[in-house]
Design a protein around this motif. Structure first.
Motif, short mmCIF file in Angstrom:
data_model
loop_
_atom_site.label_atom_id
_atom_site.label_comp_id
_atom_site.label_asym_id
_atom_site.label_seq_id
_atom_site.Cartn_x
_atom_site.Cartn_y
_atom_site.Cartn_z
N MET A 1 36.21 39.23 44.76
CA MET A 1 36.48 40.24 44.49
C MET A 1 35.80 40.82 43.08
O MET A 1 35.64 39.88 42.27
CB MET A 1 38.10 40.25 43.92
N GLU A 5 38.02 46.19 41.93
CA GLU A 5 39.27 45.68 42.73
C GLU A 5 40.00 44.71 41.89
O GLU A 5 41.29 44.86 41.82
CB GLU A 5 38.62 44.64 43.79
N HIS A 148 29.38 49.74 44.32
CA HIS A 148 29.95 50.69 45.16
C HIS A 148 29.46 52.28 44.86
O HIS A 148 29.28 52.37 43.88
CB HIS A 148 31.65 50.80 44.56
N GLU A 170 35.00 53.35 49.17
CA GLU A 170 35.14 51.85 48.35
C GLU A 170 35.07 52.15 47.00
O GLU A 170 34.87 53.17 46.29
CB GLU A 170 33.79 51.17 49.02
N TYR A 172 36.90 53.23 44.45
CA TYR A 172 38.19 53.99 44.27
C TYR A 172 37.44 55.26 44.66
O TYR A 172 36.42 55.46 44.76
CB TYR A 172 38.58 53.90 42.79
N VAL A 205 41.34 52.48 49.17
CA VAL A 205 41.10 51.96 47.86
C VAL A 205 42.09 52.92 47.10
O VAL A 205 42.75 53.78 47.50
CB VAL A 205 39.61 52.24 47.61
#
Length: 269
Positions: A1, A5, A148, A170, A172, A205
């Motif tokens: 993670m 995340e 991301h 992905e 957010y 997300v």
């Protein structure tokens, strides 16, 4: 993670929403930017969006445009920003997202940039002028580096496209709360909430809302329906006002702490 995340997971456990302040790297200079990042962390920020100054920031209003001009005049470079992130990363685990324009990444070299950014401790990129459908050139480099690519959606995004992009998001999802440029006017929270609810049904997300959020009351209102609240121009105005003052860091800390309180009180489980 990853850090993004993990941050949202921890906030969910505590029953909180995320506060995501934005500041322009190099305004007033990179040394002060590093101090300000630590002040944001102290004040309760959960994720930091670090703007990469650009000579033609088409999505940004006068406030952030002026901050880019000050940063560029101070000699700020993309390589210098990555070095500052590297310094900051020695003392904090807060997620850091670089927000800028694709020309900057293209000139640096997408593969080299993604590798260097990840090595420095960057967690994601928000490239305002790069539609997801045209991100193939950087996609493989992002995947290899683990960065991301944060997707932007606006009220004018057609519904079918918005749902498709939300499903593939992905890190957010950044929902732009209004049409126009940053800092141009205040938000209508009630009008935004319905769109965010529709996106939540598709997005894997969390959803962050930004543009036009300037006060703790604004942050409180948005925290009632969004997973994260992004504040940019209002914070940059504080930095502009106190950029040459010894009060700069304390004023920024005080402002962000008030925003965080708004976010905390705005969220109801």
């Amino acid at each position: 993670m990853g850090r993004i995340e993990a941050t949202f997971a921890q906030l969910k456990e505590k029953g909180e929403r995320a506060l995501v302040p934005f500041l322009t790297a190099g305004d007033p200079d990179l040394a002060r930017t590093e101090e300000l990042i630590h002040a944001l962390v102290d004040a309760g920020a959960d994720i930091i969006e670090l703007g990469v100054p650009f000579s033609d920031p088409m999505a940004d209003g006068p406030t952030i445009q002026a901050s880019s001009e000050r940063a560029l005049a101070a000699g700020t470079t993309l390589a210098g920003i990555l070095e500052s992130v590297r310094h900051v990363r020695q003392h904090t685990n807060i997620p850091i997202v670089l927000m800028g324009y694709y020309n900057q990444v293209f000139r640096y070299g997408p593969e080299r940039f993604c590798a260097d950014a990840a090595k420095a401790g960057v967690d994601g990129l928000l490239l305002v002028d790069l539609p997801p459908e045209e991100a193939e050139e950087i996609g493989e480099a992002l995947q290899t580096s683990g960065l991301h690519l944060i997707t932007l959606l606006a009220p004018t995004t057609p519904s079918d496209r918005a749902m498709r992009l939300a499903a593939a998001a992905e890190g957010y999802l950044y929902y732009v709360s209004m049409t126009g440029v940053t800092g141009s006017r205040t938000i209508d929270a009630a009008a935004i909430a319905e769109n965010v609810a529709e996106l939540k049904a598709k997005s894997p997300v969390p959803i962050a809302v930004g543009f036009g959020i300037a006060t703790p009351d604004d942050a409180k209102a948005v925290a009632g329906f969004a997973d994260a609240v992004v504040v940019g121009s209002a914070l940059v105005r504080v930095i502009e006002a106190y950029g040459e003052s010894p009060e700069l860091v304390s004023r920024v800390r005080e402002f962000v702490r008030a925003l965080k309180e708004g976010v905390r009180f705005g969220y109801t489980a």
